[in-house]
Enzyme design. Sequence first.
Site, PDB file in Angstrom:
ATOM      1  N   SER B 149       0.866  -1.183   0.000  1.00 39.05           N
ATOM      2  CA  SER B 149       0.000   0.000   0.000  1.00 39.05           C
ATOM      3  C   SER B 149       0.898   1.226   0.000  1.00 39.05           C
ATOM      4  O   SER B 149       2.046   1.176   0.461  1.00 39.05           O
ATOM      5  CB  SER B 149      -0.860   0.003   1.268  1.00 39.05           C
ATOM      6  N   TYR B 166      -1.233  -0.974  10.448  1.00 37.86           N
ATOM      7  CA  TYR B 166      -1.323  -1.144   8.996  1.00 37.86           C
ATOM      8  C   TYR B 166      -0.076  -0.563   8.320  1.00 37.86           C
ATOM      9  O   TYR B 166       0.556  -1.218   7.483  1.00 37.86           O
ATOM     10  CB  TYR B 166      -2.593  -0.447   8.488  1.00 37.86           C
TER      11      TYR B 166
END
Lengths: 256, 259
Positions: B149, B166
């Site tokens: 990401s 994350y």
Amino acid sequence: MRAIDGFRLDGQVAVVTGGGGGLGAAGALALAEAGADIALVARNRAKLEAAAQAVEATGRRALIVEADVADEASITGAAEAVKAALGRIDILFNNAGITNPQTVLDIDPADFRRLQDVNVTGAFLTIRAFVPGMIAAGYGRIVNMGSILSARGMANRAAYCASKAGLANLGQACAFEFGPHGVTVNTLAATVIVTDLNRDLVRTQPELYEAITRRTPLGRLGETDDLMGALLFLSSPASGFVTGQTLFVDGGYTAG
Amino acid sequence: MTRLKTLFDLTGRTALVTGGSRGLGLQICEALGEYGAHVILTARKADELAAAVAHLAAMGISASSVQADVGQPDAAAQVMDVIEAEGRRVDILVNNAGTSWGSTTEDMPLDGWNKLLAVNLTAPFLLAQQAAKRFMIPAGWGRILNVASVEGLLGHHPRMTGTIAYNASKGGLINFTRALAAEWGAKGITANALAPGYFPSRLTGYVLDKHGADLTADTPSGRLGNDDDLKGAALLLVTDAGAHITGQVLAIDGGASII
């Protein structure tokens, strides 16, 4: 869009700058095989004749334009010639570039400046000449030819290192400015590519290249064919949401 | 013509795509399948797997599924056991399954941190290990594609609720990718990562409802990701077109991460 169509370039026009080294010719052929008509731009027409014939053998049109990317009037004239002959401009592969193998202390400052003139200012002028047509159409793909030296240092390559890092970040700035117009700008960054210019040297003096191959996970230098997939990707609709990136095709050199 | 067909052709290859039943994973399945690969999907929910396999079959894509929660430590070996028992193999591993956890760092619970790392980082490690040992190293050919990401390249947007676990997991996945590439290059295995920006999905729904306009305004391409945007990059990195590309992370974010 079906994935299978994403790499097609039917009806598009691609401009490829730079005649020496074989990469421009290979790139032109790959783009033509994907369906694009090709304008080949370099200082010396004779170097482009074979590439133009290879393009035409695929059934696409090939236009040769003699121009110097480092000369504003010359490259602006080339853009007008391409528009007049082929009608549009979708893809610009900024491949023209030179190198200089001298140390920081040895290189003549005039040679250093000349290299920046071709590799950075030449790309800048070429983008300025061709991008208005892309912006007007709301679509464009610009691929600047980079190098592992866009992001790494190397002895005896200071001028080239400076130019390729500059070109990569010029690409990021262009990505910002042109993004709202549907024009992406990315850098295709290659390891040392074996071409007709250095093939004998690679075979007879591998020690010159050992510093690179021994640090490369895939254990070899690059071939022009290694770059074609990434070039097609960055030149096609398939890369529509990729911009400002530097994609290294280097066998993992920059990962190790 | 011939070059396009051969460069990106996956006929005869089998790809395992974790979290393949929806979102980015399903998009990647469509791309690889259209170019000839058999795709094996994993996901936690049987009904979503069945729907995805039916969706792919309707596109003419050869697909099958293995129900699994890749966050469980035994899942990687169990998935590979099923694949072997069915007489299939894994040439291409797409580590796509991922989860997120919105919380300020000072309030982030340890069990949440551990659960997230199990899915986002430990599962790609275990799946790569299993796929390489059983299939890729013996074959001398393999492709590993990790879906990271842009949150693995940068910190979180300062105006948005934190996602510390994350960001840490995706940053870890990116350097995991480089380390794999360096180690397994000599075995004919490449490892690369995609770093998607914001794509509308169930995972990003909350964030995009709240911040979608800001995120779009900060993106040079002026839009969010769509149902096709990962396809070309995924194909490049798992086919012969990407034969000399390894250890790379490619952001697919409309330029958002180059600010």
